[in-house]
Design a protein around this motif. Structure first.
Motif, mmCIF file in Angstrom:
data_model
loop_
_atom_site.group_PDB
_atom_site.id
_atom_site.type_symbol
_atom_site.label_atom_id
_atom_site.label_comp_id
_atom_site.label_asym_id
_atom_site.label_seq_id
_atom_site.Cartn_x
_atom_site.Cartn_y
_atom_site.Cartn_z
ATOM 1 N N SER A 105 0.620 -1.517 0.344
ATOM 2 C CA SER A 105 0.265 -0.025 -0.132
ATOM 3 C C SER A 105 0.920 1.035 0.110
ATOM 4 O O SER A 105 0.873 2.343 0.044
ATOM 5 N N ARG A 106 2.114 1.009 0.055
ATOM 6 C CA ARG A 106 3.687 2.483 0.088
ATOM 7 C C ARG A 106 4.290 2.476 -0.801
ATOM 8 O O ARG A 106 4.992 2.638 -1.040
ATOM 9 N N ILE A 107 3.768 1.326 -1.528
ATOM 10 C CA ILE A 107 4.733 1.462 -3.149
ATOM 11 C C ILE A 107 3.595 1.764 -4.325
ATOM 12 O O ILE A 107 1.969 1.841 -4.352
ATOM 13 N N LEU A 108 4.174 3.962 -4.309
ATOM 14 C CA LEU A 108 3.161 4.423 -4.834
ATOM 15 C C LEU A 108 3.691 4.555 -5.921
ATOM 16 O O LEU A 108 4.946 5.263 -6.578
ATOM 17 N N SER A 110 4.391 7.744 -8.876
ATOM 18 C CA SER A 110 4.571 8.891 -9.771
ATOM 19 C C SER A 110 3.220 10.214 -9.497
ATOM 20 O O SER A 110 2.735 9.829 -10.080
ATOM 21 N N GLY A 111 3.614 10.848 -8.835
ATOM 22 C CA GLY A 111 2.635 11.875 -9.227
ATOM 23 C C GLY A 111 1.545 11.663 -8.101
ATOM 24 O O GLY A 111 1.210 12.812 -7.426
ATOM 25 N N ALA A 112 1.505 10.761 -6.870
ATOM 26 C CA ALA A 112 1.526 10.390 -5.756
ATOM 27 C C ALA A 112 1.238 11.553 -5.177
ATOM 28 O O ALA A 112 1.863 12.403 -5.335
ATOM 29 N N ARG A 113 0.125 11.548 -4.418
ATOM 30 C CA ARG A 113 0.010 12.707 -2.509
ATOM 31 C C ARG A 113 0.079 11.861 -1.502
ATOM 32 O O ARG A 113 -0.336 10.170 -1.113
ATOM 33 N N VAL A 114 1.315 12.028 -0.293
ATOM 34 C CA VAL A 114 1.624 11.057 0.695
ATOM 35 C C VAL A 114 0.284 11.366 1.448
ATOM 36 O O VAL A 114 -0.395 13.003 1.977
ATOM 37 N N ALA A 115 -0.717 10.197 2.028
ATOM 38 C CA ALA A 115 -1.688 10.898 2.036
ATOM 39 C C ALA A 115 -2.085 10.786 3.864
ATOM 40 O O ALA A 115 -2.870 11.247 4.384
ATOM 41 N N TRP A 180 9.510 3.874 5.515
ATOM 42 C CA TRP A 180 8.681 3.772 5.186
ATOM 43 C C TRP A 180 7.912 3.412 3.891
ATOM 44 O O TRP A 180 6.494 2.799 3.872
ATOM 45 N N GLY A 181 8.324 4.314 2.600
ATOM 46 C CA GLY A 181 7.252 3.211 1.612
ATOM 47 C C GLY A 181 8.075 3.929 0.243
ATOM 48 O O GLY A 181 9.359 4.942 0.785
ATOM 49 N N ILE A 182 8.279 3.865 -0.766
ATOM 50 C CA ILE A 182 8.865 3.977 -2.354
ATOM 51 C C ILE A 182 7.188 4.761 -2.774
ATOM 52 O O ILE A 182 6.384 4.468 -3.229
ATOM 53 N N VAL A 183 8.439 6.007 -4.505
ATOM 54 C CA VAL A 183 7.174 6.456 -5.547
ATOM 55 C C VAL A 183 8.224 5.776 -6.199
ATOM 56 O O VAL A 183 9.153 6.173 -6.480
#
Length: 278
Positions: A105-108, A110-115, A180-183
């Motif tokens: 769920s934390r592999i976002l 490109s262009g995503a917003r940290v929610a 925490w995660g990646i984009v």
């Protein structure tokens, strides 16, 4: 006292293996921490109790935290490969590259917003890879690693500085090396780009915040790093799976995030990745 498996791997000498009760308490404390509940300077007794544990125990603690996430409904999406760049290399032993897990769920994209709020957020521009087939065992070769990679991607690692300075190796590993995660950006054919000859930068709408390159002076060969992280995973009977994402090390120092900005990492031929931080 007994010899931790990680002591043999890292040359770190004798370590103290925690009891099952201590291990379980440490996993609970680390899971609480991973959900953004910082403890500041007041280190929980459960984490002080595993301060003398070693490398393999730290990895086992990390997998315990992963199991807690999975019990809460999350899924494993991939891995971070640690200690691959600049002065961090060999910090836990020659050739040792520990893992940190990445939640699906934390592999976002490109262009995503940290929610959600990420404590002490920092960003690192990294080369990412996507596996096309499983890869496991302590004796994986560089060619086998190369053959297993389906795509390479530009990536930003989102780090969360959850620990106070001076924490033990076991706690740092149990904390998934602050990940925490990646984009990730668009996938690229691995044969179309020389991963050892890229230049890149990280920045925001306010300008460039850091530059670096993927030369051997800065970053380990990503395919070599895959073989090394397979060794670390094998200590606890784990391996890499087809479809998983991995990040292979930052080309710059971590960039602290202050205020709302749109951040990017640009790797030239490898592409660009963007992230909105509110």
């Amino acid at each position: 006292m007994q010899i931790d498996q990680g002591a043999r791997m890292t040359g770190s000498g004798m370590t103290t293996e925690p009891s099952q009760e201590q291990y379980d308490a440490a996993v609970r404390a680390l899971f609480h921490l991973a959900r953004g509940n910082l403890f500041g300077e007041d280190v929980p007794p459960a984490l002080r109790a595993v301060g003398d544990a070693g490398f393999a125990t730290g990895l086992r603690l990390q997998l315990g935290v992963l199991a807690a996430w999975e019990a809460a409904g999350e899924r494993l999406g991939g891995w971070k490969i640690g200690l691959t760049s600049r002065g961090a290399r060999d910090g836990m032993g020659e050739g040792v590259r520990p893992h940190g897990f990445l939640l699906e769920s934390r592999i976002l994209a490109s262009g995503a917003r940290v929610a959600e709020e990420v404590p002490n957020l920092k960003l690192e521009p990294e080369v990412g890879v996507v596996l096309g087939k499983d890869l496991a065992g302590p004796d994986v070769t560089v060619q086998e690693a190369r053959d297993a990679v389906e795509a390479v991607v530009p990536a930003l690692e989102v780090n969360s500085g959850r620990l106070v300075k001076g924490m033990s190796v076991a706690v740092r590993l149990g904390n998934s090396l602050n990940s925490w995660g990646i984009v990730v950006g668009e996938p690229v054919d691995p044969a179309s780009v020389d991963l050892a000859a890229l230049s890149g930068e990280i920045g925001s709408e306010e300008g460039v915040l850091g530059t670096g390159e993927t030369s051997p002076a800065t970053l380990d060969d990503p395919y070599l790093s895959l073989t090394r992280v397979c060794r670390s995973l094998a200590l606890n009977g784990r391996g890499l799976k087809a479809g998983q994402h991995l990040i292979t090390g930052s080309i710059t120092a971590p960039v602290p995030v202050a205020g709302a900005h749109n951040y990017y990492a640009d790797f030239g031929a490898l592409g660009r990745v963007e992230l909105e931080v509110p």
